[in-house]
Write an enzyme that holds these catalytic residues in place. Structure first.
Site, PDB file in Angstrom:
ATOM      1  N   GLU A 123     -12.904  -0.650  -9.820  1.00 49.77           N
ATOM      2  CA  GLU A 123     -12.503  -1.577 -10.878  1.00 49.77           C
ATOM      3  C   GLU A 123     -13.454  -1.651 -12.070  1.00 49.77           C
ATOM      4  OE1 GLU A 123     -12.257  -2.146  -7.655  1.00 49.77           O
ATOM      5  OE2 GLU A 123     -10.168  -2.674  -7.268  1.00 49.77           O
ATOM      6  N   ASP A 164      -4.658 -10.026  -7.904  1.00 52.27           N
ATOM      7  CA  ASP A 164      -4.985  -9.170  -9.053  1.00 52.27           C
ATOM      8  C   ASP A 164      -3.837  -8.402  -9.715  1.00 52.27           C
ATOM      9  OD1 ASP A 164      -4.879  -7.738  -6.695  1.00 52.27           O
ATOM     10  OD2 ASP A 164      -6.844  -6.792  -6.881  1.00 52.27           O
ATOM     11  N   GLU A 183       0.840  -1.210   0.000  1.00 49.26           N
ATOM     12  CA  GLU A 183       0.000   0.000   0.000  1.00 49.26           C
ATOM     13  C   GLU A 183       0.871   1.253   0.000  1.00 49.26           C
ATOM     14  OE1 GLU A 183      -3.070  -0.285  -0.540  1.00 49.26           O
ATOM     15  OE2 GLU A 183      -3.840  -2.117   0.367  1.00 49.26           O
ATOM     16  N   ARG A 200       0.152   3.645  -3.170  1.00 50.55           N
ATOM     17  CA  ARG A 200      -0.525   4.917  -2.861  1.00 50.55           C
ATOM     18  C   ARG A 200       0.454   6.072  -2.738  1.00 50.55           C
ATOM     19  NH1 ARG A 200      -6.058   3.175   0.000  1.00 50.55           N
ATOM     20  NH2 ARG A 200      -5.807   0.941  -0.203  1.00 50.55           N
TER      21      ARG A 200
HETATM   22  C1  DMJ Z   1      -6.759  -0.211  -5.085  1.00 48.81           C
HETATM   23  O1  DMJ Z   1      -6.057   0.251  -3.978  1.00 48.81           O
HETATM   24  C2  DMJ Z   1      -5.813  -0.862  -6.042  1.00 48.81           C
HETATM   25  O2  DMJ Z   1      -6.469  -0.940  -7.268  1.00 48.81           O
HETATM   26  C3  DMJ Z   1      -5.375  -2.220  -5.608  1.00 48.81           C
HETATM   27  O3  DMJ Z   1      -4.603  -2.890  -6.585  1.00 48.81           O
HETATM   28  C4  DMJ Z   1      -6.530  -3.107  -5.227  1.00 48.81           C
HETATM   29  N1  DMJ Z   1      -7.760  -2.423  -5.265  1.00 48.81           N
HETATM   30  C5  DMJ Z   1      -7.866  -1.138  -4.652  1.00 48.81           C
HETATM   31  C6  DMJ Z   1      -9.213  -0.533  -4.954  1.00 48.81           C
HETATM   32  O4  DMJ Z   1     -10.251  -1.423  -4.877  1.00 48.81           O
END
Ligand code: DMJ
Length: 535
Positions: A433, A288, A148, A152
């Site tokens: 998404e 993902d 994160e 971020r």
């Molecule tokens: C986001 O922080 C990013 O896309 C992350 O890869 C997973 N999904 C969240 C939002 O849902």
């Protein structure tokens, strides 16, 4: 761990293959470098459509829609600015500041590029001054997720630098990345899941301390590649590529084992041994963005990182065979599966995939993938479109075509009949998404229908989630606001949800997909066509 490495010339007659392998991750899965004629071929594959509808009336509608979304973004930003400026989040219901991600101001930094794109100059200038004050050596005293922090904070800072050219962002991104590199100092080089900045110790969120997951070890390659390029220091790229080295070197797909299908990786990995543990492959939470970064890193590098492309292609074979499945409603879903069988459960995280696959199909000029991407987009969009709120659930299940439904509850059978899927976790946390994937389809096809889908979802979000403190979550997307609100507004609401909403209504050349690659957190990084393998 940071060390200076001299630049390597990778392409050309005097290529030193073994050095290249260790320094730049340039060697493909099968040990080959990209051929110039392949690169030339990929360069011709334009991503965005040339066929956007024009006309004054449409232009006006689109401009009004963009302005409406921008107003709402500003409403949320002002609430954050008033009640929680500089903290990680605001609770949109209680208006209290919330510390979730080291306390450095996750929302402040995650929002920077969206503010810039929206042309909010004063807000950007003020936020820049605030960023200048941040000291990443200190935090709130709690361990926090390295993944994160990367997507971020480091991603947000790099992107703010890309758009504004203000060196403070690159300086801060580098300062933070240098601290986070310590979390890669493990026996394998695979990062800890959690890192405590104060004590310099790693841990795991739950379970054995050396546990991590696929997404949280494989979502550095984009940010770290770009940072290495911008700083001319390969150390970041090298750390991110080492994760691939280890996971590929120490794991061989074997029938009956947790890792049984080439290119489809289990979710959990032990960072000490570098071995996969358990967790059936899927495209949702925990996995993902690992898959997302394979194709995007290759594109960002000007098609040089051949290994990433090879890995993507391998994964795609497994995804098509074991993850994608036709539901009883004849739509194509993304489940959880390998050669042992499929679990027909999915989540909204997987819905990034149709967009990424559409992007890949344009980059590779592969129309079959585009068809599949479109099929997957339809089921993803359907989870939103069929709800009275036009907002879809966090988690949903489907019934594979031809399967007996006797294991399902009566309510689930009823929902499958009504919607094509059943709601497993019916809440919504303002996740981007589905909107993100529709945005890709809009930019790639130029078809205004997709922008209209986004507008319809936005109407649902505005009507149900808008509150004094910004945008809250919903407890139940079937009931909307009446079913109760959730006092949570993650920083990705500013970084991703609002960015994709807005960019669906700007001129299509604003952050064109031909010029930029979006990170998993929606941060645009400039694509480097001139990159020749040297930092
Ligand atoms: C986001 O922080 C990013 O896309 C992350 O890869 C997973 N999904 C969240 C939002 O849902």
């Amino acid at each position: 761990m940071k060390q200076l490495l001299s630049a390597f010339i990778i392409l050309g007659a005097c290529v030193h293959l073994s050095a290249a392998k260790h320094v730049d991750g340039m060697i493909g899965l099968k040990g080959h470098l990209p051929r110039q004629r392949d690169i030339d071929h990929f360069m011709k594959n334009q991503v965005q459509s040339n066929n956007f509808t024009t006309g004054d009336a449409l232009k006006k509608i689109r401009a009004n829609r963009a302005a409406d979304i921008k107003d709402s973004f500003l409403h949320a930003w002002k609430a954050y600015r008033k009640y929680a400026y500089g903290s990680d989040e605001i609770n949109p219901l209680t208006l209290e500041p919330v510390t979730t991600r080291n306390g450095w101001g996750a929302t402040l930094i995650d929002s920077l590029d969206t503010i810039h794109i929206m042309g909010l100059d004063e807000e950007f200038k003020e936020a820049t001054d605030k960023v200048r004050e941040i000291n990443f050596d200190k935090n709130d005293g709690e361990p926090s997720k390295v993944f994160e922090t990367n997507i971020r904070y480091i991603g947000g800072l790099i992107s703010a630098y890309e758009l504004s050219n203000d060196k403070i962002f690159l300086k801060q991104a580098t300062a933070l990345a240098d601290i986070m590199l310590e979390a890669f100092d493990t026996p394998t080089g695979i990062p800890w899941q959690m890192w405590d900045v104060q004590t310099g110790t790693g841990s795991s969120e739950a379970g054995p301390s050396t546990l991590n997951n696929l997404a949280e070890i494989g979502t550095y390659q984009l940010e770290f590649f770009r940072l290495s390029q911008l700083t001319q220091d390969p150390v970041y790229h090298k750390a991110a590529q080492r994760v691939y080295d280890v996971m590929l070197d120490r794991n061989v797909p074997k029938k009956g084992a947790t890792y049984s299908v080439p290119g489809l990786y289990p979710i959990f990995i032990d960072i000490k041994s570098g071995k996969f543990l358990s967790g059936k492959p899927n495209l949702g939470g925990g996995s993902d963005s690992f898959y997302e970064y394979l194709i995007k890193t290759w594109a960002l590098s000007g098609y040089q990182l051949q290994r990433s492309l090879d890995m993507w292609k391998e994964s795609m074979k497994g995804i098509k065979k074991y993850i994608v499945s036709k539901g009883s409603d004849k739509r194509m879903y993304m489940g959880i599966g390998d050669d042992e069988g499929l679990d027909s459960i999915s989540d909204t995280f997987t819905c990034f995939f149709p967009g990424t696959l559409a992007l890949a199909s344009r980059l590779l000029n592969d129309s079959d993938s585009m068809d599949l991407a479109h099929d997957l987009l339809l089921s993803s969009y359907n989870t939103f479109a069929r709800m009275p709120t036009h907002i879809g659930p966090e988690n949903f299940g489907f019934l594979p075509d031809g399967d007996d439904d006797s294991d399902l509850l009566a309510t689930q059978r009823g929902e499958i009949k009504k919607y094509g899927f059943y709601l497993d976790r019916p809440y919504y946390l303002m996740r981007p998404e589905v909107i993100e994937s529709i945005f890709y389809f809009y930019r790639i096809t130029g078809d205004e229908k997709y922008a209209d889908w986004i507008w319809e979802i936005w109407q649902g979000i505005k009507a149900n989630c808008a509150v004094e403190g910004g945008f809250a979550g919903l407890r139940d997307v079937r009931l909307g606001r009446e079913g109760g609100l959730i006092g949570k507004q993650e920083s990705f609401v500013f970084a991703e949800t609002f960015k994709y909403l807005y960019l669906a209504f700007t001129e299509p050349n604003v952050i064109s997909l031909d010029d930029y690659v979006f990170s998993t957190e929606g941060h645009p990084f400039k694509r480097s066509f001139s990159f020749n393998g040297t930092f």
